[in-house]
Design a protein around this motif. Structure first.
Motif, PDB file in Angstrom:
ATOM      1  N   MET A   1       0.619   6.957  12.221  1.00  0.00           N
ATOM      2  CA  MET A   1      -0.281   5.590  12.262  1.00  0.00           C
ATOM      3  C   MET A   1       0.370   4.664  11.016  1.00  0.00           C
ATOM      4  O   MET A   1       0.131   5.418   9.750  1.00  0.00           O
ATOM      5  N   ALA A   2       0.427   3.660  11.178  1.00  0.00           N
ATOM      6  CA  ALA A   2       0.564   2.775   9.748  1.00  0.00           C
ATOM      7  C   ALA A   2      -0.704   2.622   9.157  1.00  0.00           C
ATOM      8  O   ALA A   2      -1.503   2.579   9.778  1.00  0.00           O
ATOM      9  N   PRO A   3      -0.415   2.743   7.831  1.00  0.00           N
ATOM     10  CA  PRO A   3      -1.719   2.689   6.814  1.00  0.00           C
ATOM     11  C   PRO A   3      -2.323   1.377   7.091  1.00  0.00           C
ATOM     12  O   PRO A   3      -1.688   0.234   7.414  1.00  0.00           O
ATOM     13  N   ALA A   4      -3.577   1.200   6.653  1.00  0.00           N
ATOM     14  CA  ALA A   4      -4.533   0.261   6.789  1.00  0.00           C
ATOM     15  C   ALA A   4      -4.115  -0.561   5.542  1.00  0.00           C
ATOM     16  O   ALA A   4      -3.538   0.084   4.500  1.00  0.00           O
ATOM     17  N   ILE A   5      -4.087  -1.754   5.485  1.00  0.00           N
ATOM     18  CA  ILE A   5      -3.498  -2.655   4.294  1.00  0.00           C
ATOM     19  C   ILE A   5      -4.877  -3.384   3.937  1.00  0.00           C
ATOM     20  O   ILE A   5      -5.107  -4.268   4.695  1.00  0.00           O
ATOM     21  N   GLY A   6      -4.781  -3.677   2.685  1.00  0.00           N
ATOM     22  CA  GLY A   6      -5.759  -4.583   2.112  1.00  0.00           C
ATOM     23  C   GLY A   6      -7.133  -4.138   2.246  1.00  0.00           C
ATOM     24  O   GLY A   6      -7.509  -3.027   2.147  1.00  0.00           O
ATOM     25  N   ALA A   7      -7.997  -5.425   3.229  1.00  0.00           N
ATOM     26  CA  ALA A   7      -9.349  -5.209   3.299  1.00  0.00           C
ATOM     27  C   ALA A   7     -10.062  -4.555   1.930  1.00  0.00           C
ATOM     28  O   ALA A   7     -11.122  -3.675   1.995  1.00  0.00           O
ATOM     29  N   VAL A   8      -9.931  -5.287   1.204  1.00  0.00           N
ATOM     30  CA  VAL A   8     -10.497  -5.128  -0.341  1.00  0.00           C
ATOM     31  C   VAL A   8      -9.693  -3.938  -0.814  1.00  0.00           C
ATOM     32  O   VAL A   8      -8.693  -3.774  -1.926  1.00  0.00           O
ATOM     33  N   SER A   9     -10.263  -2.652  -0.423  1.00  0.00           N
ATOM     34  CA  SER A   9      -9.954  -1.156  -0.879  1.00  0.00           C
ATOM     35  C   SER A   9     -10.146  -0.304   0.003  1.00  0.00           C
ATOM     36  O   SER A   9     -11.027  -0.219   0.865  1.00  0.00           O
ATOM     37  N   HIS A  10      -9.422   0.786   0.007  1.00  0.00           N
ATOM     38  CA  HIS A  10      -9.928   2.042   0.580  1.00  0.00           C
ATOM     39  C   HIS A  10     -11.291   2.518   0.155  1.00  0.00           C
ATOM     40  O   HIS A  10     -11.976   3.475   0.970  1.00  0.00           O
ATOM     41  N   TRP A  11     -11.889   2.196  -1.069  1.00  0.00           N
ATOM     42  CA  TRP A  11     -13.070   2.737  -1.310  1.00  0.00           C
ATOM     43  C   TRP A  11     -14.359   2.276  -0.374  1.00  0.00           C
ATOM     44  O   TRP A  11     -15.527   2.526  -0.875  1.00  0.00           O
ATOM     45  N   PHE A  12     -14.049   1.093   0.006  1.00  0.00           N
ATOM     46  CA  PHE A  12     -15.190   0.612   1.003  1.00  0.00           C
ATOM     47  C   PHE A  12     -14.826   1.110   2.275  1.00  0.00           C
ATOM     48  O   PHE A  12     -14.068   0.807   3.042  1.00  0.00           O
ATOM     49  N   GLU A  13     -15.766   2.171   3.032  1.00  0.00           N
ATOM     50  CA  GLU A  13     -15.642   2.566   4.056  1.00  0.00           C
ATOM     51  C   GLU A  13     -15.455   1.171   5.070  1.00  0.00           C
ATOM     52  O   GLU A  13     -14.632   1.259   5.945  1.00  0.00           O
ATOM     53  N   ASN A  14     -16.738   0.527   4.754  1.00  0.00           N
ATOM     54  CA  ASN A  14     -16.768  -0.585   5.742  1.00  0.00           C
ATOM     55  C   ASN A  14     -17.282  -1.813   4.834  1.00  0.00           C
ATOM     56  O   ASN A  14     -17.896  -1.547   3.778  1.00  0.00           O
ATOM     57  N   LEU A  15     -16.800  -2.730   4.971  1.00  0.00           N
ATOM     58  CA  LEU A  15     -17.048  -4.004   3.928  1.00  0.00           C
ATOM     59  C   LEU A  15     -18.633  -4.192   3.854  1.00  0.00           C
ATOM     60  O   LEU A  15     -19.137  -4.336   5.200  1.00  0.00           O
ATOM     61  N   PRO A  16     -19.193  -4.339   2.910  1.00  0.00           N
ATOM     62  CA  PRO A  16     -20.569  -4.944   2.932  1.00  0.00           C
ATOM     63  C   PRO A  16     -20.966  -6.028   3.446  1.00  0.00           C
ATOM     64  O   PRO A  16     -20.156  -6.951   3.140  1.00  0.00           O
ATOM     65  N   ILE A  17     -22.047  -6.215   4.124  1.00  0.00           N
ATOM     66  CA  ILE A  17     -22.652  -7.683   4.360  1.00  0.00           C
ATOM     67  C   ILE A  17     -23.161  -8.335   3.423  1.00  0.00           C
ATOM     68  O   ILE A  17     -23.728  -7.515   2.474  1.00  0.00           O
ATOM     69  N   MET A 255      -2.314   0.284  -5.290  1.00  0.00           N
ATOM     70  CA  MET A 255      -2.738   1.748  -5.004  1.00  0.00           C
ATOM     71  C   MET A 255      -2.439   2.360  -3.543  1.00  0.00           C
ATOM     72  O   MET A 255      -2.407   1.160  -2.779  1.00  0.00           O
ATOM     73  N   ILE A 256      -2.263   3.514  -3.247  1.00  0.00           N
ATOM     74  CA  ILE A 256      -2.451   4.041  -2.021  1.00  0.00           C
ATOM     75  C   ILE A 256      -3.395   5.346  -1.987  1.00  0.00           C
ATOM     76  O   ILE A 256      -3.571   5.856  -2.975  1.00  0.00           O
ATOM     77  N   ALA A 257      -4.053   5.348  -0.681  1.00  0.00           N
ATOM     78  CA  ALA A 257      -4.900   6.677  -0.674  1.00  0.00           C
ATOM     79  C   ALA A 257      -4.190   7.506   0.354  1.00  0.00           C
ATOM     80  O   ALA A 257      -3.637   6.847   1.613  1.00  0.00           O
ATOM     81  N   THR A 258      -3.792   8.824   0.495  1.00  0.00           N
ATOM     82  CA  THR A 258      -3.603   9.445   1.611  1.00  0.00           C
ATOM     83  C   THR A 258      -4.584   9.781   2.604  1.00  0.00           C
ATOM     84  O   THR A 258      -5.693   9.569   2.154  1.00  0.00           O
ATOM     85  N   ASP A 259      -4.066  10.345   3.789  1.00  0.00           N
ATOM     86  CA  ASP A 259      -5.143  11.161   4.509  1.00  0.00           C
ATOM     87  C   ASP A 259      -5.596  12.234   3.736  1.00  0.00           C
ATOM     88  O   ASP A 259      -4.909  12.890   2.678  1.00  0.00           O
ATOM     89  N   VAL A 340       0.051   8.291   4.582  1.00  0.00           N
ATOM     90  CA  VAL A 340      -0.644   7.610   3.832  1.00  0.00           C
ATOM     91  C   VAL A 340      -1.669   6.654   4.530  1.00  0.00           C
ATOM     92  O   VAL A 340      -1.302   5.963   5.694  1.00  0.00           O
ATOM     93  N   ALA A 341      -2.814   6.659   4.197  1.00  0.00           N
ATOM     94  CA  ALA A 341      -4.020   6.119   4.987  1.00  0.00           C
ATOM     95  C   ALA A 341      -4.192   4.521   4.574  1.00  0.00           C
ATOM     96  O   ALA A 341      -4.521   3.852   5.476  1.00  0.00           O
ATOM     97  N   HIS A 342      -4.072   4.353   3.358  1.00  0.00           N
ATOM     98  CA  HIS A 342      -4.455   2.808   3.037  1.00  0.00           C
ATOM     99  C   HIS A 342      -3.483   2.413   1.960  1.00  0.00           C
ATOM    100  O   HIS A 342      -3.128   3.336   1.090  1.00  0.00           O
ATOM    101  N   GLY A 343      -3.186   1.291   1.944  1.00  0.00           N
ATOM    102  CA  GLY A 343      -2.711   0.635   0.752  1.00  0.00           C
ATOM    103  C   GLY A 343      -3.330  -0.657   0.199  1.00  0.00           C
ATOM    104  O   GLY A 343      -3.631  -1.589   1.052  1.00  0.00           O
ATOM    105  N   TRP A 344      -3.567  -0.941  -0.938  1.00  0.00           N
ATOM    106  CA  TRP A 344      -4.052  -2.167  -1.162  1.00  0.00           C
ATOM    107  C   TRP A 344      -4.021  -2.631  -3.039  1.00  0.00           C
ATOM    108  O   TRP A 344      -3.233  -1.752  -3.709  1.00  0.00           O
ATOM    109  N   CYS A 345      -4.406  -3.698  -3.242  1.00  0.00           N
ATOM    110  CA  CYS A 345      -4.061  -3.904  -4.776  1.00  0.00           C
ATOM    111  C   CYS A 345      -5.202  -4.854  -5.338  1.00  0.00           C
ATOM    112  O   CYS A 345      -6.079  -5.027  -4.420  1.00  0.00           O
ATOM    113  N   GLY A 346      -5.038  -5.164  -6.557  1.00  0.00           N
ATOM    114  CA  GLY A 346      -6.222  -5.829  -7.324  1.00  0.00           C
ATOM    115  C   GLY A 346      -5.529  -6.320  -8.722  1.00  0.00           C
ATOM    116  O   GLY A 346      -4.486  -6.167  -9.069  1.00  0.00           O
ATOM    117  N   VAL A 347      -6.445  -7.520  -9.213  1.00  0.00           N
ATOM    118  CA  VAL A 347      -5.853  -7.731 -10.393  1.00  0.00           C
ATOM    119  C   VAL A 347      -6.807  -7.576 -11.635  1.00  0.00           C
ATOM    120  O   VAL A 347      -8.027  -7.427 -11.512  1.00  0.00           O
TER     121      VAL A 347
END
Ligand SMILES: Cc1cc2nc3c(=O)[nH]c(=O)nc-3n(C[C@H](O)[C@H](O)[C@H](O)COP(=O)(O)OP(=O)(O)OC[C@H]3O[C@@H](n4cnc5c(N)ncnc54)[C@H](O)[C@@H]3O)c2cc1C
Length: 456
Positions: A1-17, A255-259, A340-347
């Motif tokens: 499966m293609a990794p999730a991209i962005g969505a702020v980061s892997h560290w948020f299981e779901n983005l907060p309301i 960053m990336i996070a693996t399964d 790889v489960a997720h890729g994201w970046c930040g500044v």
């Protein structure tokens, strides 16, 4: 499966309301702009010191949207600045005092998280640095010696075999270990801090971008917050504010996070101590073993976007994910085939002289902290405590630290800024290639680049 991209980061299981936005004009005693670690630690220590203070935090998106919710989770005493430069200006003892306080701040964060019931998957397993070429080994030895001379007592050199007992990294030449470092889950820490300060009476308004700051007021499209003290804690996003475009360069890190890795792969790798792990390449990587058995690894893929632009919600290109996957699979060949489960970046913010600052102008009441050059997970805590003392007009050991009121020149205008950063990072790539071919000392190309940037 293609990794999730962005969505702020892997560290948020779901983005907060998001919390509600500023409901119109308001007054406060202290206004803090930005709900990352800097803003929230400052709010925490201020409200603890004086619970009667009316403190309001204004956040453009939601608490943890910035680097604080996206980082590598190294809670380390690494200095957010150029120790040599600060020693030239303030003397060696002042810098040693700063370094000691940064190291102690690792335990301070752990203690506050425990006291406030913030579960951020914190595990103090130390930091393992590995050298994978002879030139890297030379730098690693020099780094440990330098650290000792700046008061970092615990760092020790490990043979390749000793390092491999911890983590079986490929092509190990040498290692070093510093026990004063912990792994954290970054978003859990920043979200926990936001909940904590709110519980203590601090008002947090999210979805509230500040568009202009002047003495006594922070303007937003939703209303004006009037306060005698206005603290800017906007780090890598500062360049987007009026008049501040060239102040700090928004450096990108991805960053990336693996399964989760299967047990047989963990058996092959080791890493039972959950040390944070990094190497000494010029285009270095940083990694952690997460609480749920993944590897999260970061590096500097596309370091800078023209015009100080920032990413959109952490989105990275497939080329960056492929590059980081290559770094992971080369350093730890045992991970080949692990998805790889997720890729994201930040500044993160980089001042022109690579040195962070904490300051409060007593005349205007406007203050700021930031420019942590990618070493802010711990330093933000010390910055928050220091801003607290400055706001409360307390003269303490913290307000005497050499980064307080540190100033440097601004970055060059475009296109020089873009050309300069691009040129330097190309130089570092060339230097890594030189060194991979077995040269025993740091490539002269990298030495030249270090001199130009004054990178420590
Ligand atoms: C990918 C990555 C990996 C990293 N890894 C590490 C690491 O392992 N260890 C380490 O020590 N450091 C690391 N860092 C650096 C570290 O994360 C930062 O130094 C630290 O989080 C800075 O915190 P902050 O609160 O100052 O900034 P941020 O967390 O960026 O917070 C700034 C906040 O201000 C808000 N904001 C911006 N502009 C406005 C505005 N106009 N109005 C209102 N709000 C605004 C943003 O939305 C954001 O929430 C890393 C950084 C990145 C990007």
């Amino acid at each position: 499966m293609a990794p999730a991209i962005g969505a702020v980061s892997h560290w948020f299981e779901n983005l907060p309301i998001p919390r509600p936005a500023l409901p119109g004009d308001r007054d406060a005693d202290v206004c803090i702009i930005g709900a990352g670690y800097t803003g929230l630690w400052t709010a925490y220590y201020l409200t603890k010191a004086d619970p009667s203070l009316r403190i309001t935090v204004l956040e453009a998106r939601f608490a943890g949207f910035g680097a604080s919710g996206r980082n590598g989770g190294w809670l380390s005493g690494l200095p957010p600045g150029h120790r040599g430069l600060l020693a030239e200006q303030h003397g060696r003892d002042a810098v040693i005092a700063w370094q000691r306080l940064l190291e102690e701040s690792v335990d301070e964060v752990i203690a506050v998280a425990a006291a406030e019931g913030i579960d951020a998957d914190i595990l103090k397993g130390g930091n393992l640095e590995v050298a994978r070429t002879p030139a890297q080994a030379g730098r690693l030895r020099a780094e440990v010696e330098q650290d000792r001379s700046w008061g970092v007592d615990g760092a020790e050199i490990l043979s390749a075999a000793e390092a491999a007992e911890r983590v079986r990294v490929d092509s190990l030449v040498l290692g070093s270990f510093n026990p004063q470092c912990a792994r954290i889950q970054p978003a859990k820490l920043v979200r926990g801090l936001a909940d904590t300060v709110e519980r203590l009476g601090v008002s947090i308004y999210e979805q509230t971008p500040v568009t202009a700051i002047a003495a006594g007021r922070a303007e937003t499209p939703l209303g004006v917050l009037r306060a005698p003290v206005i603290l800017r804690a906007t780090e890598g996003f500062t360049a987007r504010m009026r008049g501040l475009r060239r102040r700090w360069l928004p450096m990108n890190s991805a960053m990336i996070a693996t399964d989760p890795l299967p047990p047989r792969v963990w058996d092959a790798i080791g890493w039972a101590g959950c040390e944070t792990l990094g190497d000494l390449a010029h285009g270095f990587f940083y990694a952690q073993r997460t609480a749920d058995g993944r590897i999260a690894l970061g590096g500097r893929a596309v370091p800078y976007r023209y015009g100080s632009r920032v990413d959109r919600d952490g989105a990275v290109g497939q080329a960056t994910v492929d590059y980081l996957t290559g770094v992971l699979n080369t350093a730890l060949p045992q991970t080949r085939g692990v998805p790889v489960a997720h890729g994201w970046c930040g500044v993160l913010a980089v001042p022109r002289d690579w040195t962070a600052t904490v300051r409060l102008d007593p005349v205007t009441g406007i203050g700021e902290a930031g420019g942590y050059v990618g070493h802010g997970v711990t330093a933000t805590n010390l910055a928050g405590r220091t801003l607290t003392d400055l706001v409360l007009k307390r003269s303490t050991a913290l307000t005497a630290l050499p980064w307080v009121d540190h100033r440097c020149k601004t970055w060059e205008p475009e296109p020089l800024r873009w050309l300069g950063v691009r040129g330097l990072y190309t130089a570092y790539q060339v230097a890594d290639r030189h060194e991979a071919s077995g040269r025993s000392s740091t490539s002269p190309v990298a030495r030249l680049a270090d001199r130009i940037t004054r990178r420590p």
